[in-house]
Design a protein around this motif. Structure first.
Motif, PDB file in Angstrom:
ATOM      1  N   UNK A  94       0.056   2.500  -4.415  1.00 15.70           N
ATOM      2  CA  UNK A  94       0.496   1.478  -5.351  1.00 15.70           C
ATOM      3  C   UNK A  94      -0.617   1.180  -6.352  1.00 15.70           C
ATOM      4  N   UNK A  95      -1.834   1.048  -5.859  1.00 14.40           N
ATOM      5  CA  UNK A  95      -2.983   0.753  -6.711  1.00 14.40           C
ATOM      6  C   UNK A  95      -3.273   1.882  -7.701  1.00 14.40           C
ATOM      7  N   UNK A  96      -2.934   3.091  -7.321  1.00 11.90           N
ATOM      8  CA  UNK A  96      -3.222   4.235  -8.177  1.00 11.90           C
ATOM      9  C   UNK A  96      -2.339   4.239  -9.420  1.00 11.90           C
ATOM     10  N   UNK A  97      -1.248   3.480  -9.373  1.00  7.55           N
ATOM     11  CA  UNK A  97      -0.387   3.392 -10.541  1.00  7.55           C
ATOM     12  C   UNK A  97       0.927   4.151 -10.390  1.00  7.55           C
ATOM     13  N   UNK A  98       1.074   4.871  -9.297  1.00 10.36           N
ATOM     14  CA  UNK A  98       2.344   5.559  -9.058  1.00 10.36           C
ATOM     15  C   UNK A  98       3.406   4.530  -8.686  1.00 10.36           C
ATOM     16  N   UNK A  99       4.625   4.777  -9.138  1.00 10.59           N
ATOM     17  CA  UNK A  99       5.703   3.829  -8.898  1.00 10.59           C
ATOM     18  C   UNK A  99       6.389   4.118  -7.571  1.00 10.59           C
ATOM     19  N   UNK A 100       5.949   3.393  -6.544  1.00  9.63           N
ATOM     20  CA  UNK A 100       6.503   3.626  -5.213  1.00  9.63           C
ATOM     21  C   UNK A 100       7.383   2.471  -4.733  1.00  9.63           C
ATOM     22  N   UNK A 101       7.705   1.580  -5.657  1.00  3.97           N
ATOM     23  CA  UNK A 101       8.607   0.488  -5.298  1.00  3.97           C
ATOM     24  C   UNK A 101       7.930  -0.583  -4.465  1.00  3.97           C
ATOM     25  N   UNK A 102       8.735  -1.245  -3.636  1.00  2.00           N
ATOM     26  CA  UNK A 102       8.198  -2.352  -2.850  1.00  2.00           C
ATOM     27  C   UNK A 102       7.481  -1.860  -1.600  1.00  2.00           C
ATOM     28  N   UNK A 103       6.481  -2.622  -1.234  1.00  2.86           N
ATOM     29  CA  UNK A 103       5.705  -2.278  -0.045  1.00  2.86           C
ATOM     30  C   UNK A 103       6.571  -2.388   1.204  1.00  2.86           C
ATOM     31  N   UNK A 104       6.717  -1.289   1.882  1.00  2.00           N
ATOM     32  CA  UNK A 104       7.545  -1.286   3.089  1.00  2.00           C
ATOM     33  C   UNK A 104       6.702  -1.581   4.323  1.00  2.00           C
ATOM     34  N   UNK A 105       5.387  -1.718   4.113  1.00  2.00           N
ATOM     35  CA  UNK A 105       4.502  -1.971   5.236  1.00  2.00           C
ATOM     36  C   UNK A 105       4.161  -0.713   5.992  1.00  2.00           C
ATOM     37  N   UNK A 106       4.636   0.389   5.477  1.00  2.00           N
ATOM     38  CA  UNK A 106       4.351   1.665   6.128  1.00  2.00           C
ATOM     39  C   UNK A 106       3.559   2.544   5.183  1.00  2.00           C
ATOM     40  N   UNK A 107       3.310   3.733   5.635  1.00  2.00           N
ATOM     41  CA  UNK A 107       2.615   4.669   4.763  1.00  2.00           C
ATOM     42  C   UNK A 107       3.588   5.255   3.752  1.00  2.00           C
ATOM     43  N   UNK A 108       3.047   5.514   2.578  1.00  2.00           N
ATOM     44  CA  UNK A 108       3.856   6.145   1.556  1.00  2.00           C
ATOM     45  C   UNK A 108       3.725   7.657   1.697  1.00  2.00           C
TER      46      UNK A 108
END
Ligand SMILES: [Zn+2]
Length: 69
Positions: free
Chosen positions: A30-44
């Motif tokens: 998320x911090x890197x700027x990629x659009x991964x949506x909402x934090x699911x609390x898991x690993x992306x």
């Protein structure tokens, strides 16, 4: 042909459904700027292409820090 039998194995980046190549802490992606949506609390999960992009983005950040502006 794309099979979607397991959602958790597809790339977390919005609009991308390629196979996951690497798993990275969600916040980092998320911090890197990629659009991964909402934090699911898991690993992306990132596919090969997005992992490359992620590395590029994080590398750029580091370079900017080194420049010190
Ligand atoms: Zn992807």
């Amino acid at each position: 042909m794309v099979e979607r039998s397991d959602v958790s194995r597809t790339c977390s980046v919005i609009g991308c459904d390629k196979d996951v190549e690497r798993s990275i802490a969600f916040k980092k992606v998320d911090d890197s700027g990629l659009d991964v949506g909402e934090d699911s609390g898991r690993k992306a999960g990132l596919c090969k292409e997005h992992y490359r992009e992620y590395k590029k983005l994080t590398k750029k950040d580091r370079v900017l820090e080194n420049i010190g502006r």
